[in-house]
Design an enzyme around this catalytic site. Structure first.
Site, PDB file in Angstrom:
ATOM      1  N   LYS A 144      34.835  41.968  46.061  1.00 23.38           N
ATOM      2  CA  LYS A 144      35.289  41.926  44.667  1.00 23.38           C
ATOM      3  C   LYS A 144      34.397  42.716  43.726  1.00 23.38           C
ATOM      4  CE  LYS A 144      37.417  37.315  44.932  1.00 23.38           C
ATOM      5  NZ  LYS A 144      38.734  37.595  44.337  1.00 23.38           N
ATOM      6  N   ARG A 184      43.490  30.398  45.324  1.00 27.44           N
ATOM      7  CA  ARG A 184      43.766  30.401  43.886  1.00 27.44           C
ATOM      8  C   ARG A 184      42.467  30.779  43.168  1.00 27.44           C
ATOM      9  NH1 ARG A 184      45.126  24.808  45.237  1.00 27.44           N
ATOM     10  NH2 ARG A 184      43.306  23.432  45.009  1.00 27.44           N
ATOM     11  N   SER A 216      49.030  39.176  41.211  1.00 23.49           N
ATOM     12  CA  SER A 216      48.339  37.963  41.641  1.00 23.49           C
ATOM     13  C   SER A 216      49.024  36.751  41.024  1.00 23.49           C
ATOM     14  CB  SER A 216      46.873  37.996  41.218  1.00 23.49           C
ATOM     15  OG  SER A 216      46.272  36.725  41.430  1.00 23.49           O
ATOM     16  N   VAL A 228      52.198  43.943  50.084  1.00 19.11           N
ATOM     17  CA  VAL A 228      52.399  43.075  48.940  1.00 19.11           C
ATOM     18  C   VAL A 228      51.132  42.251  48.682  1.00 19.11           C
ATOM     19  CG1 VAL A 228      54.898  42.798  49.264  1.00 19.11           C
ATOM     20  CG2 VAL A 228      53.327  41.262  50.479  1.00 19.11           C
TER      21      VAL A 228
END
Length: 392
Positions: free
Chosen positions: A94, A140, A209, A271
């Site tokens: 990230k 999440r 997202s 995706v």
């Protein structure tokens, strides 16, 4: 007779399975987010010290084990030279801490991020769950990252080769800061891209997202067009791609494909994670005691494979062969990678499957692709893209 070197006794993948196999086979093993953080901490230090003799030797051994070099796998897409079509998907690195060494693990490219203009902690924990039996994950996370300014410093510390001169192409996945109102999203994305553009080979507009409130509204054609036009005005804007959700209706997929073509986007990534549970609604997460139907978050991994393939085929049918597509979602074998390429993907990305199968998934896929090219008489991987030829 000299003793064989450790690199010859244990493959990289063998060591991975020896150390982590039991953990990855158990939903209640070491917390997956803690495991990821530990891995990234080690990779970060390795990247910063990659020229030290001992570290360099280890990286060379890993590269010898995991890299494959075959001219038939090389492609030039949207101005970037990919040594092979297998990449690391966004979501793992990230903050770009290991940007300089992803090629050693066999990847032809790596997508860093998702990064937002404002650093943010993301959603409350626990927020990442392993579903070992299904070879899947529920997350999440909520775009937890250090922010664009910190990422720039992180990348600069690694003294990366210039864009176009790297052994692995580096993409930048951009998201909207949670605190930014939706109507101000174009400026939020633009701030990140303007700062990081000089370090990126390409950039991805992540509007898919499921873990940032309202983000998927930006997949609406008018909203996305406004966002694309704002980013393209930036000086030195790299090639722009968009990453879409698997949960879109067919007409929305068609609209996005047409928009990508009309706006001259460099490609579409299909995706992201899914809000669908693919028949696993009653699956209980041991850490929370609740079912997948009751839990928020996006599902990734093997259950997503068929839907990801369907979306890719729809994009190819609508956009035609001129628009580069990147397939991601449920790719955990050479067959799955070939399936995606045959359906129209020029490139594929790994994440959840790579975690479960280990680092030798990359060379296994590359070896499998080379074998399929030979078997079907293709001279180059580009001939296989969209060919519809099944795995044999």
């Amino acid at each position: 007779m000299a003793e064989p070197s450790p690199a010859k006794v244990y493959s990289t993948g063998g060591l991975y399975r020896r150390w982590l196999g039991a953990i990855l086979a158990n939903d209640q093993g070491l917390d997956p987010e803690q495991l990821t953080q530990a891995a990234l901490s080690a990779l970060s230090q390795t990247s910063l010290r990659r020229d030290w003799p001992g570290v360099s030797a280890v990286l060379a051994a890993i590269a010898l084990d995991l890299q494959r070099h075959d001219l038939r796998l090389e492609q030039v897409l949207f101005g970037c030279r990919f040594l092979n079509p297998v990449g690391l998907a966004a979501g793992f690195d990230k903050n770009g801490v290991a940007a300089s060494i992803w090629d050693r693990f066999g990847f032809g490219f790596a997508e860093l991020g998702t990064v937002t203009w404002h650093g943010q902690t993301g959603n409350p924990r626990p927020r990442l769950f392993r579903l070992a039996a299904e070879q899947a994950a529920l997350n999440r996370m909520g775009f937890n990252n250090n922010g664009a300014e910190v990422m720039r410093r992180t990348l600069e510390k690694q003294a990366l080769p210039s864009p176009g001169q790297r052994p692995a192409v580096l993409g930048l996945n951009l998201g909207k800061s949670r605190i930014t109102p939706l109507e101000q999203a174009p400026d939020d994305y633009a701030l990140s891209l303007e700062l990081l553009a000089p370090l990126a080979d390409y950039a991805v507009i992540n509007v898919s997202s499921p873990n940032t409130p309202g983000l998927r509204d930006l997949q609406d054609a008018s909203q996305l067009r406004r966002l694309v036009e704002r980013l393209r005005r930036l000086p030195g804007c790299p090639p722009l791609l968009v990453k879409i959700a698997p949960d879109l209706e067919d007409d929305a997929i068609d609209g996005l494909a047409r928009l990508a073509y009309e706006e001259g986007l460099a490609g579409v990534i299909a995706v992201n994670t899914s809000l669908d549970r693919f028949g696993l609604d009653g699956r209980v997460l041991p850490k929370t005691g609740r079912t997948l139907a009751e839990e928020a978050g996006g599902l990734s991994g093997a259950p997503l494979r068929q839907r990801a393939l369907e979306v890719l085929r729809r994009l190819r049918a609508t956009a035609g062969p001129a628009l580069p597509l990147i397939g991601v979602g449920g790719i955990d074998s050479p067959e799955a990678a070939w399936e995606r390429i045959s359906a129209g993907a020029s490139l594929v990305q790994l994440y959840t499957g790579w975690i479960f199968k280990g680092p030798d998934l990359v060379p296994n896929i590359l070896d499998g692709l080379i074998g399929q090219l030979d078997r079907h008489g293709f001279r180059h991987v580009s001939e296989a893209v969209g060919s519809g030829v099944p795995w044999q």
